[in-house]
Every structure is written in structure tokens, then in C-alpha cells.
Design a protein around this motif. Structure first.
Motif, PDB file in Angstrom:
ATOM      1  N   ARG A  27       0.847  -1.196   0.000  1.00  0.00           N
ATOM      2  CA  ARG A  27       0.000   0.000   0.000  1.00  0.00           C
ATOM      3  C   ARG A  27       0.880   1.242   0.000  1.00  0.00           C
ATOM      4  O   ARG A  27       1.881   1.301   0.712  1.00  0.00           O
ATOM      5  N   GLU A  87       0.410   5.752  -0.267  1.00  0.00           N
ATOM      6  CA  GLU A  87      -0.542   6.865  -0.211  1.00  0.00           C
ATOM      7  C   GLU A  87       0.163   8.170  -0.524  1.00  0.00           C
ATOM      8  O   GLU A  87       1.357   8.309  -0.300  1.00  0.00           O
ATOM      9  N   ARG A 103      -0.889  12.679  -0.581  1.00  0.00           N
ATOM     10  CA  ARG A 103      -1.831  13.788  -0.446  1.00  0.00           C
ATOM     11  C   ARG A 103      -1.166  15.041  -0.989  1.00  0.00           C
ATOM     12  O   ARG A 103       0.013  15.273  -0.750  1.00  0.00           O
ATOM     13  N   GLU A 126      -6.032  13.160  -3.058  1.00  0.00           N
ATOM     14  CA  GLU A 126      -5.512  12.067  -2.241  1.00  0.00           C
ATOM     15  C   GLU A 126      -5.536  10.811  -3.098  1.00  0.00           C
ATOM     16  O   GLU A 126      -6.479  10.588  -3.848  1.00  0.00           O
ATOM     17  N   VAL A 136      -4.550   6.486  -3.060  1.00  0.00           N
ATOM     18  CA  VAL A 136      -4.130   5.272  -2.362  1.00  0.00           C
ATOM     19  C   VAL A 136      -3.945   4.201  -3.423  1.00  0.00           C
ATOM     20  O   VAL A 136      -4.819   3.996  -4.269  1.00  0.00           O
TER      21      VAL A 136
END
Length: 149
Positions: free
Chosen positions: A2, A4, A6, A66, A68
Motif C-alpha cells: 500500500r 498513499e 496527499r 488524495e 491510495v
């Protein structure tokens, strides 16, 4: 695995390019095809441009992006705290626009829906809009093996 990211920026013309490039770099480890990358960048541009043009008619505000990445699935959220959308279903119709003065085509949501696997829109007048999109990328190693054989 994973990952991520932003990103927030002022709602100014031209910042859609920043969002486009950031997302393209973010998915680079998946080794997307040129078509996948072009579609993703176009969908991001449409979502961010909608926020810049429609959410803040006076030009003052922020847009956030954002992302993911879980395996081959990208979830992308474009958020603003602008004027919101009174009727989301109407806004998703082809050729609908609130800014005819800017010669907008009214095809933003249609384009997003064509290039992404899913598009969800949540909005409240006076509170802003959230556009959530997903896209699953092809598994490139098996694609390459099939082409070699």
C-alpha cells in the motif's frame, strides 16, 4: 503493498497540470500503458478543473488530491470546500455546465466515467464536493509474457 499520497494547492488555473503529473508519477511503479496513463491524467484533469472552475467562482479556495495504491488498484479522491453541487445527477449529465460564460463543454463527469472504473460524487451546497474514482491497472508482467510467446 500500500502507498498513499496527499497534495493540496490553491484553486488556480494551471494547477491541474500539477495534479496530473503528481498522479502520473505516483502510479509509475505499476508501469502503466500509455493509454492507461493518458486516461488517468485526463480524468484527474477533469476532476481538478471542475473544482477550480465550479467550486470557487470567485477564485479563492483550495483543492486536495488524495491517492491510495493497493496492489493494482488506485483510489483517487479530489476534494474542495467550495459552493457544492445542488443536483449531482443533473451535473453528471452530458453538456451540463454552471459556467457557460467560460465556454465549458459540460463533459467532465462523462469523461471521468469513461476513463475510470468507478466515479462517485458527494456534494452539499455550501460545503464542497468530493469526487472518488477508482482504476485497476493491468498486470504488466503477465501481459508482457503473453506478447513474447
Amino acid at each position: 503493498m500500500r502507498n498513499e499520497m496527499r497534495l493540496s494547492f490553491p484553486a488556480r488555473k494551471g494547477n491541474e497540470a500539477l495534479a496530473r503529473m503528481a498522479i502520473a508519477a505516483f502510479v509509475a511503479p505499476l508501469d502503466p500503458t500509455l493509454d492507461e496513463l493518458a486516461e488517468l491524467k485526463t480524468a484527474v484533469s477533469e476532476a481538478v478543473t471542475n473544482a477550480i472552475i465550479h467550486a470557487y467562482p470567485d477564485g479563492e479556495g483550495w483543492v486536495s488530491v488524495e491517492a491510495v495504491l493497493e496492489g493494482d488498484l488506485l483510489t483517487l479522491v479530489v476534494r474542495d470546500e467550495g459552493v457544492g453541487i445542488a443536483d449531482v445527477e443533473e451535473a453528471r449529465q452530458p453538456l451540463f455546465t454552471t459556467r457557460a460564460d467560460l465556454e465549458r463543454s459540460g463533459m467532465g463527469f462523462v469523461i471521468m466515467e469513461n476513463f475510470m472504473d468507478s466515479v462517485e460524487v458527494e456534494s452539499s451546497p455550501g460545503k464542497g464536493t468530493v469526487v472518488r474514482m477508482t482504476k485497476r491497472f493491468a498486470t504488466r508482467s503477465s501481459d508482457r509474457e503473453a506478447k513474447v510467446e
